[in-house]
Design a protein around this motif. Sequence first.
Motif, PDB file in Angstrom:
ATOM      1  N   THR A 153       0.869  -1.205  -0.095  1.00  0.00           N
ATOM      2  CA  THR A 153      -0.012   0.333   0.035  1.00  0.00           C
ATOM      3  C   THR A 153       0.789   1.304   0.075  1.00  0.00           C
ATOM      4  O   THR A 153       1.974   1.141   0.733  1.00  0.00           O
ATOM      5  CB  THR A 153      -0.856  -0.020   1.302  1.00  0.00           C
TER       6      THR A 153
ATOM      7  N   TYR B 140       0.058   6.071   6.433  1.00  0.00           N
ATOM      8  CA  TYR B 140      -1.197   5.500   6.781  1.00  0.00           C
ATOM      9  C   TYR B 140      -1.152   4.070   6.700  1.00  0.00           C
ATOM     10  O   TYR B 140      -1.877   3.431   7.442  1.00  0.00           O
ATOM     11  CB  TYR B 140      -2.176   6.058   5.849  1.00  0.00           C
ATOM     12  N   SER B 141      -0.322   3.439   6.008  1.00  0.00           N
ATOM     13  CA  SER B 141      -0.060   2.118   6.171  1.00  0.00           C
ATOM     14  C   SER B 141       1.350   1.460   5.997  1.00  0.00           C
ATOM     15  O   SER B 141       1.667   0.727   5.069  1.00  0.00           O
ATOM     16  CB  SER B 141      -1.019   1.323   4.836  1.00  0.00           C
TER      17      SER B 141
ATOM     18  N   THR C  13       0.390   8.193  -1.744  1.00  0.00           N
ATOM     19  CA  THR C  13      -1.055   7.847  -1.088  1.00  0.00           C
ATOM     20  C   THR C  13      -2.051   8.639  -1.896  1.00  0.00           C
ATOM     21  O   THR C  13      -3.300   8.293  -2.304  1.00  0.00           O
ATOM     22  CB  THR C  13      -1.073   8.107   0.337  1.00  0.00           C
TER      23      THR C  13
ATOM     24  N   HIS D 183      -4.454   6.812  -4.339  1.00  0.00           N
ATOM     25  CA  HIS D 183      -5.840   6.514  -3.838  1.00  0.00           C
ATOM     26  C   HIS D 183      -6.793   7.592  -4.064  1.00  0.00           C
ATOM     27  O   HIS D 183      -7.653   7.705  -3.628  1.00  0.00           O
ATOM     28  CB  HIS D 183      -5.714   5.718  -2.555  1.00  0.00           C
TER      29      HIS D 183
ATOM     30  N   MET E  15      -2.974  -8.462   3.950  1.00  0.00           N
ATOM     31  CA  MET E  15      -3.234  -7.076   4.277  1.00  0.00           C
ATOM     32  C   MET E  15      -3.316  -6.314   3.091  1.00  0.00           C
ATOM     33  O   MET E  15      -4.152  -5.348   3.322  1.00  0.00           O
ATOM     34  CB  MET E  15      -1.822  -6.739   4.935  1.00  0.00           C
ATOM     35  N   THR E  16      -2.512  -6.608   2.135  1.00  0.00           N
ATOM     36  CA  THR E  16      -2.813  -5.717   0.921  1.00  0.00           C
ATOM     37  C   THR E  16      -4.065  -5.905   0.122  1.00  0.00           C
ATOM     38  O   THR E  16      -4.333  -5.515  -0.817  1.00  0.00           O
ATOM     39  CB  THR E  16      -1.706  -5.595   0.010  1.00  0.00           C
ATOM     40  N   GLY E  17      -4.791  -6.781   0.398  1.00  0.00           N
ATOM     41  CA  GLY E  17      -6.063  -7.138  -0.419  1.00  0.00           C
ATOM     42  C   GLY E  17      -6.194  -8.370  -0.974  1.00  0.00           C
ATOM     43  O   GLY E  17      -6.628  -8.664  -1.944  1.00  0.00           O
TER      44      GLY E  17
END
Lengths: 194, 651
Positions: free
Chosen positions: B83, B162-163, B214, B218, B497-499
Amino acid sequence: MKEHGNIHFCGVGGQGILLASELTAHALLAGGFDVKKSEVHGMAQRGGSVEAHLRFGTDKVYSPLIEPGTVDIMLAFEMMEAVRYLPLLNAKSTVIVNTQKIAPPAVATGKMTYPDQCLDELTSRSITVVPVDAFAIARKVGNLKAVNVALVGVLSRYLPMNEATWVEVIKKRLPPKILDVNLQAFQEGRKAGQ
Amino acid sequence: MSRHTFSTSLKDEEIRGKKPLLFPGRYYLTTDSFSLNRFVRIEEYPVTQKDPAAEKLWFSGNEALALGAFEASVKVASGYPGTPSTEILENLANYKSVYSEWAPNEKVALEVAIGASFAGVRALSTMKHVGLNVAADPLFTASYTGVRGGLVIVVADDPSMYSSQNEQDSRNYAYAAKLPMLEPADPSEAKDFLKLAYRISEQFDTPVLLRSCTRVAHVKGVVTRGAIEKPTLTPGLEKNPAKLVMLPAHARGRRIAIGERQQKLAEFGETLAENRLELGDTKKGFIAAGTSYLYAKEAFPEASFLKIAMVNPLPEKMIRDFASQVETLYIIEDLDPFIEMRVKAMGIACHGKDLVPAIGELSPSVVKKAITGEAGAATFAPAELPPRPPNMCAGCPHRGLFYNLNRLKVFVSGDIGCYTLGALPPLSAMDTCVCMGASIGIAHGMAKALGEEGLGKAVAVIGDSTFIHSGINSLINTVYNKSYSTVIILDNRITGMTGQQPNPASGSTIMGEPANAIDFPELCRAIGVKHVRTVNPHDIEATFAVLKEEIERDEPSVVITRFPCVLTPAEKKRPKTSFTSKIENCTGCTMCLRLGCPAINWVPLSPEEAKGMGKKEKQKGYALINETTCIGCGQCLSLCKFEAIGTGEGK
């Protein structure tokens, strides 16, 4: 005439917040606005606090971030989360809030209590609060996951696009299997937002 | 502005046919995870292709970068999830003209891209900022070899963390490796700059870095479809040892070539249209790149700007001209004073980090306050509320393991993944977390530091993807150098964690093709671990017994906790029965709450309420299972001594 606005979406991971923000963005784009939206991914997905910033305008939108104190409309999917983002609000903000309570870990394990009457934090600052039982709407239309689209229905009352634009966007963006319940949820939300 | 129809779709001919999930006119909700990039929509839009409005897209920065790679005719793309960079490759895998893959780590990913470039095709490597640390070794020497096909490395920074475990400014890598770097401000620029990066790469024979962050990755915005660039090279292998074999003698020659390249790139930057002058009120002049430009522009719309697209090398002449035209010069940039230091080295007076924070991401109000000294409009102070940190999912297999590690009171050397959440209460069973793959080396170091004293006191935990990323080497070291540490591999079959990206243990690729799945027990034995045990972490007591035995062993051992992530497609499909609370039996002992499962809620009772329910007055509450979120993993059942949990059978 120049028009612009800041819409803040917040709630708990898994509530469909980002889909709601997508539908709103598409409706605004269809309404001819420039739009930018910012999300934070990553740790937020595991039941954490989730937010999306959506900014639109008839002029070019530069920053994707909503500044503290500049939210025009907040769409809060959970009561306590509406209060969590208080610093983004001002006395003229409108907060559409789903009256659902979701216990965070410290509350679920009995270490802390869920704040009673937490919406008083908003009303006491003369912020306009529009409470909506979106969970009840979702239950009524027969799909508990339709909470997000019900809330979008309420939000649609506060934005300049007409109903047909919203319906068109929902039809395009949702899978056919769940389209009908979501269109119903949207209509019920619109009714609730009158 | 006219009404447009905004599409998130790919055209039929662009879509990878092999990926069974994706074909036109259908919609797929691949996961209910937070990311809408995972909400794959491939659809036919009711607009004619001739309508230019149809070419407008509503894309995230990562979706735009994938489209940019497609339009640049990239042939090979390799990366490692992180992320906020992950969705670039996830989206690119949908384009059938591009070969995409998840590599085991960023170093491998970059080497794959270098190989593809040497073979004469355009290649892409994607990673987050900390991933570039891993890939730094090939990066620095690829600068020497240069490229054949264009080579671009997209690196996504995460100001404000953030991540991420740290806050790095990747621009420093561009300087250190002597490479050009472009920095887009939004999704639209991300796509355009990626295509520009390929042209620069081939024109100047250099890898090019593209710095995302980020708030580019995103952020969603309007992106316009562009022309597809035809490749100019014929793929093939050409021997050129003086350029591709970096022996010292060759490298010395290449070092000189790099110096010349830097000079040419600096001249190129002076004429690059994307390095843009926006003259306004000349009282204040701002030099900024990327999102920092957006924030400064929003804060001071009337001021003069020099918007930098290529942050390395900087256009010195443009900067000097701009500085001479404005009264006061400000450098606005996230994190390090990268541009500022260079502007000051030119002997130009400017403000920068004396005013603008060097920690965390900027915003229009932060910039405004930094420059004018005036606080913005008064805002409401935050209310005091119970925090809402992220939590492992209901039914997460990791939870059972961390519950046991907490019981064992061991020091847990942790790693990067969903399981890092095991550090949070009530599990509170992680004591270190440094970087990808570090857990095993750190536990070994502790064992060597403490000798016999440390036996049975420390363990390493590492996820399957992280183990493959860079934990394997450390396990080899543990065995080779005769440690006694116990390594627990949390094998949930996916990069969680990353999806939920597939990895070499998952049995499939990013393009949806079946693939070999690593056999962890066999691998560990081949490394030389004599004691390899596999357990089901949902079985709390059996896992506890195995852990206790292995932790006390004075030889290296591996415990594999194997159960798929609840978010994998197969697990989501598997029929499950939620458990139920037998409230009448609950004594409020709170044992089950120690799991910290989001499906178990504490319901407080007043003495009157307790009495009314036929319970002892002193019972302070009871545990209630949320049947809509419980998936019946069974962990809580084994902890309840009062038969207050029903298995939901016969419901």
